[in-house]
Design a protein around this motif. Sequence first.
Motif, PDB file in Angstrom:
ATOM      1  N   VAL A   1       0.830  -1.201   0.000  1.00 17.08           N
ATOM      2  CA  VAL A   1       0.000   0.000   0.000  1.00 17.08           C
ATOM      3  C   VAL A   1       0.875   1.266   0.000  1.00 17.08           C
ATOM      4  O   VAL A   1       0.586   2.229  -0.714  1.00 17.08           O
ATOM      5  CB  VAL A   1      -0.938  -0.045   1.234  1.00 17.08           C
ATOM      6  CG1 VAL A   1      -1.512   1.306   1.532  1.00 17.08           C
ATOM      7  CG2 VAL A   1      -2.057  -1.033   1.010  1.00 17.08           C
ATOM      8  N   LEU A   2       1.958   1.235   0.769  1.00 17.73           N
ATOM      9  CA  LEU A   2       2.873   2.390   0.791  1.00 17.73           C
ATOM     10  C   LEU A   2       3.513   2.587  -0.579  1.00 17.73           C
ATOM     11  O   LEU A   2       3.694   3.715  -1.043  1.00 17.73           O
ATOM     12  CB  LEU A   2       3.962   2.184   1.850  1.00 17.73           C
ATOM     13  CG  LEU A   2       3.504   2.214   3.316  1.00 17.73           C
ATOM     14  CD1 LEU A   2       4.690   1.979   4.237  1.00 17.73           C
ATOM     15  CD2 LEU A   2       2.828   3.519   3.660  1.00 17.73           C
ATOM     16  N   PHE A   3       3.848   1.470  -1.237  1.00 18.97           N
ATOM     17  CA  PHE A   3       4.423   1.547  -2.579  1.00 18.97           C
ATOM     18  C   PHE A   3       3.407   2.156  -3.543  1.00 18.97           C
ATOM     19  O   PHE A   3       3.736   3.034  -4.348  1.00 18.97           O
ATOM     20  CB  PHE A   3       4.843   0.145  -3.047  1.00 18.97           C
ATOM     21  CG  PHE A   3       5.461   0.126  -4.405  1.00 18.97           C
ATOM     22  CD1 PHE A   3       6.767   0.529  -4.596  1.00 18.97           C
ATOM     23  CD2 PHE A   3       4.731  -0.285  -5.510  1.00 18.97           C
ATOM     24  CE1 PHE A   3       7.337   0.525  -5.851  1.00 18.97           C
ATOM     25  CE2 PHE A   3       5.289  -0.295  -6.770  1.00 18.97           C
ATOM     26  CZ  PHE A   3       6.595   0.110  -6.946  1.00 18.97           C
ATOM     27  N   GLY A   4       2.158   1.687  -3.433  1.00 20.59           N
ATOM     28  CA  GLY A   4       1.094   2.195  -4.308  1.00 20.59           C
ATOM     29  C   GLY A   4       0.804   3.664  -4.065  1.00 20.59           C
ATOM     30  O   GLY A   4       0.467   4.393  -4.992  1.00 20.59           O
ATOM     31  N   ALA A   5       0.956   4.089  -2.800  1.00 22.68           N
ATOM     32  CA  ALA A   5       0.675   5.499  -2.462  1.00 22.68           C
ATOM     33  C   ALA A   5       1.864   6.403  -2.783  1.00 22.68           C
ATOM     34  O   ALA A   5       1.798   7.601  -2.512  1.00 22.68           O
ATOM     35  CB  ALA A   5       0.315   5.609  -0.987  1.00 22.68           C
ATOM     36  N   ARG A   6       2.915   5.819  -3.323  1.00 26.09           N
ATOM     37  CA  ARG A   6       4.143   6.547  -3.689  1.00 26.09           C
ATOM     38  C   ARG A   6       4.741   7.287  -2.495  1.00 26.09           C
ATOM     39  O   ARG A   6       5.132   8.460  -2.588  1.00 26.09           O
ATOM     40  CB  ARG A   6       3.886   7.507  -4.849  1.00 26.09           C
ATOM     41  CG  ARG A   6       3.487   6.769  -6.126  1.00 26.09           C
ATOM     42  CD  ARG A   6       3.095   7.728  -7.223  1.00 26.09           C
ATOM     43  NE  ARG A   6       2.550   7.004  -8.367  1.00 26.09           N
ATOM     44  CZ  ARG A   6       1.275   6.624  -8.463  1.00 26.09           C
ATOM     45  NH1 ARG A   6       0.432   6.884  -7.485  1.00 26.09           N
ATOM     46  NH2 ARG A   6       0.866   5.974  -9.527  1.00 26.09           N
ATOM     47  N   VAL A   7       4.767   6.587  -1.360  1.00 27.03           N
ATOM     48  CA  VAL A   7       5.411   7.146  -0.168  1.00 27.03           C
ATOM     49  C   VAL A   7       6.912   7.227  -0.447  1.00 27.03           C
ATOM     50  O   VAL A   7       7.476   6.290  -1.032  1.00 27.03           O
ATOM     51  CB  VAL A   7       5.135   6.233   1.048  1.00 27.03           C
ATOM     52  CG1 VAL A   7       5.949   6.642   2.253  1.00 27.03           C
ATOM     53  CG2 VAL A   7       3.661   6.275   1.388  1.00 27.03           C
ATOM     54  N   PRO A   8       7.587   8.326  -0.079  1.00 24.98           N
ATOM     55  CA  PRO A   8       9.035   8.420  -0.334  1.00 24.98           C
ATOM     56  C   PRO A   8       9.777   7.204   0.237  1.00 24.98           C
ATOM     57  O   PRO A   8       9.469   6.749   1.356  1.00 24.98           O
ATOM     58  CB  PRO A   8       9.439   9.698   0.388  1.00 24.98           C
ATOM     59  CG  PRO A   8       8.200  10.513   0.438  1.00 24.98           C
ATOM     60  CD  PRO A   8       7.064   9.553   0.522  1.00 24.98           C
ATOM     61  N   ARG A   9      10.750   6.714  -0.522  1.00 26.15           N
ATOM     62  CA  ARG A   9      11.442   5.478  -0.137  1.00 26.15           C
ATOM     63  C   ARG A   9      12.191   5.612   1.182  1.00 26.15           C
ATOM     64  O   ARG A   9      12.377   4.640   1.898  1.00 26.15           O
ATOM     65  CB  ARG A   9      12.389   5.035  -1.244  1.00 26.15           C
ATOM     66  CG  ARG A   9      11.717   4.079  -2.208  1.00 26.15           C
ATOM     67  CD  ARG A   9      12.591   3.801  -3.380  1.00 26.15           C
ATOM     68  NE  ARG A   9      12.544   4.912  -4.337  1.00 26.15           N
ATOM     69  CZ  ARG A   9      13.218   4.929  -5.477  1.00 26.15           C
ATOM     70  NH1 ARG A   9      13.985   3.933  -5.791  1.00 26.15           N
ATOM     71  NH2 ARG A   9      13.124   5.953  -6.300  1.00 26.15           N
ATOM     72  N   ARG A  10      12.615   6.844   1.513  1.00 27.17           N
ATOM     73  CA  ARG A  10      13.341   7.006   2.765  1.00 27.17           C
ATOM     74  C   ARG A  10      12.433   6.723   3.961  1.00 27.17           C
ATOM     75  O   ARG A  10      12.892   6.254   5.001  1.00 27.17           O
ATOM     76  CB  ARG A  10      13.945   8.405   2.857  1.00 27.17           C
ATOM     77  CG  ARG A  10      12.979   9.548   2.710  1.00 27.17           C
ATOM     78  CD  ARG A  10      13.747  10.851   2.714  1.00 27.17           C
ATOM     79  NE  ARG A  10      12.888  12.017   2.720  1.00 27.17           N
ATOM     80  CZ  ARG A  10      12.336  12.555   1.653  1.00 27.17           C
ATOM     81  NH1 ARG A  10      12.548  12.004   0.477  1.00 27.17           N
ATOM     82  NH2 ARG A  10      11.573  13.632   1.736  1.00 27.17           N
ATOM     83  N   TYR A  11      11.128   6.988   3.812  1.00 23.87           N
ATOM     84  CA  TYR A  11      10.191   6.668   4.886  1.00 23.87           C
ATOM     85  C   TYR A  11       9.944   5.153   4.960  1.00 23.87           C
ATOM     86  O   TYR A  11       9.762   4.602   6.038  1.00 23.87           O
ATOM     87  CB  TYR A  11       8.868   7.396   4.677  1.00 23.87           C
ATOM     88  CG  TYR A  11       8.960   8.904   4.774  1.00 23.87           C
ATOM     89  CD1 TYR A  11      10.017   9.521   5.441  1.00 23.87           C
ATOM     90  CD2 TYR A  11       7.995   9.714   4.200  1.00 23.87           C
ATOM     91  CE1 TYR A  11      10.111  10.903   5.522  1.00 23.87           C
ATOM     92  CE2 TYR A  11       8.074  11.102   4.281  1.00 23.87           C
ATOM     93  CZ  TYR A  11       9.140  11.689   4.940  1.00 23.87           C
ATOM     94  OH  TYR A  11       9.212  13.041   5.017  1.00 23.87           O
ATOM     95  N   VAL A  12       9.908   4.526   3.796  1.00 24.14           N
ATOM     96  CA  VAL A  12       9.695   3.069   3.774  1.00 24.14           C
ATOM     97  C   VAL A  12      10.884   2.359   4.440  1.00 24.14           C
ATOM     98  O   VAL A  12      10.706   1.392   5.181  1.00 24.14           O
ATOM     99  CB  VAL A  12       9.489   2.564   2.328  1.00 24.14           C
ATOM    100  CG1 VAL A  12       9.313   1.056   2.295  1.00 24.14           C
ATOM    101  CG2 VAL A  12       8.268   3.231   1.709  1.00 24.14           C
ATOM    102  N   THR A  13      12.105   2.876   4.201  1.00 22.54           N
ATOM    103  CA  THR A  13      13.278   2.259   4.836  1.00 22.54           C
ATOM    104  C   THR A  13      13.221   2.411   6.351  1.00 22.54           C
ATOM    105  O   THR A  13      13.716   1.556   7.078  1.00 22.54           O
ATOM    106  CB  THR A  13      14.597   2.882   4.319  1.00 22.54           C
ATOM    107  OG1 THR A  13      14.523   4.296   4.500  1.00 22.54           O
ATOM    108  CG2 THR A  13      14.860   2.539   2.886  1.00 22.54           C
ATOM    109  N   LEU A  14      12.587   3.475   6.814  1.00 21.42           N
ATOM    110  CA  LEU A  14      12.431   3.659   8.264  1.00 21.42           C
ATOM    111  C   LEU A  14      11.567   2.547   8.851  1.00 21.42           C
ATOM    112  O   LEU A  14      11.842   2.037   9.946  1.00 21.42           O
ATOM    113  CB  LEU A  14      11.801   5.032   8.536  1.00 21.42           C
ATOM    114  CG  LEU A  14      11.632   5.410  10.002  1.00 21.42           C
ATOM    115  CD1 LEU A  14      12.987   5.663  10.635  1.00 21.42           C
ATOM    116  CD2 LEU A  14      10.741   6.631  10.157  1.00 21.42           C
TER     117      LEU A  14
END
Lengths: 312, 124
Positions: A59-72
């Motif tokens: 869902v985060l990928f689909g919402a185009r959340v910045p990758r630096r937040y995903v790494t967190l």
Amino acid sequence: MKIVAILFLAYLLTRGLKGRVTFPRMMIAVIAAALPSLLIFLQPDLGSAMIFPPILLAVLFGARVPRRYVTLILSPLWAVLAIPNEPLLWVVWGAGIGLWLVLLHLKGERLSKLALFLVVQILLAGFMVKSDDLLWSKVLKPHHRDRLLGFVQTAEGSTRDLTGSDYHLHQSLIAISSGGMTGQGLGEGMQSSHGFIPMMRTDFIFAVIAEELGFAGAMVLFLFLAWLLMNVSKCAGFADTWGECVVVYGVLGMWTAHIFINIGMTMGLSPITGIPLPFVSYGGTSLVSNFVALGLVLSVYRRCRFHENPFT
Amino acid sequence: MPFMTVSEILPRSGVGFSGFFREAVFILPALGATLLGIYVLSGAEPEYLNRLFLWQKQGIFALLGLGIAFLVSRIPVPFLLSFAPLLYAANLGLVAWVLTSGTVKGAPAPGSNWADSLISRRRP
């Protein structure tokens, strides 16, 4: 719960935002995914609880959340490295965190936020080191521990207790390997017809398919599932609105996690958990909820911005 | 835009045979996997205490699921998203209730899973 969670996450990550997910909104989404996962884990149903992290990531990928937040969000996985509490591993952990912070700084992240991230990482690693015994002996149930140990021992190739926690996997592997090219025939499988495989109509149905229909039957199943996942991922790109795109990615993440964990556990590639194979495992609730998820994808596809078929 | 009007929904709903054939790219693989599962279940030992075979039960649920999928596909997702917080709260409450009631989801023994305990509670 999973489908409702996908809808709610899509609502949180898109409603009122103008094409950009903010950090606080993302953290609310993480909590919204963690809450049902925790409650389901406490039931205890580890298998269903394990599906929420892949759904969140999709869902985060689909919402185009910045990758630096995903790494967190993925950083707790890196903190696992510190659990043995050995100097060399601490150095590797520190180097990884340092590199991550430098990359974040190059991306334009403020120093105050980087300092906060560093404190969070140190607290997280300290918690992991101090509470690994608590997590292992109190939070995980005895059968969870047995299955995890069995999985690690299988991966290491050491001698296994074939009557205990490894019984499921052992019987499943015998069934899959005895199927051959075209299988032993419907209802004729030695392992399945004599009831050696536990949960053979639900969680271990892939082993029964491989034994009774052989490599050919398993490949037909793989083709159907791969075809479905490929079309769903294509559909996400043609979604009319941002929210619809996120929902389709959520469904894709849910099905992918189910398929990989279920088939992986029957082949010893992942620990054994009670997860059904979408559309195939016996069980009315699972089947109907998968069709509801399919209905969501169909709804997005019917309203997609390309009125001519994007699949042709 | 919390709610969509009918006039906003209908012109884009694509109702009709052409819509059905377009949707086949999703329905066919899902239905293929379901039919493969039903085929494998048809080789299973019958449960003598039940009136239906496993494959018959699964087939009924597959038809039911397909019908529900078609119904859900007629509801626009943005409309569903406007109800998402309500659905989430209700579902979370249900999961918390299952947890606090002390019943175990998917427990093998009759009377110990949450559905059985609900039924036995209502039984005179």
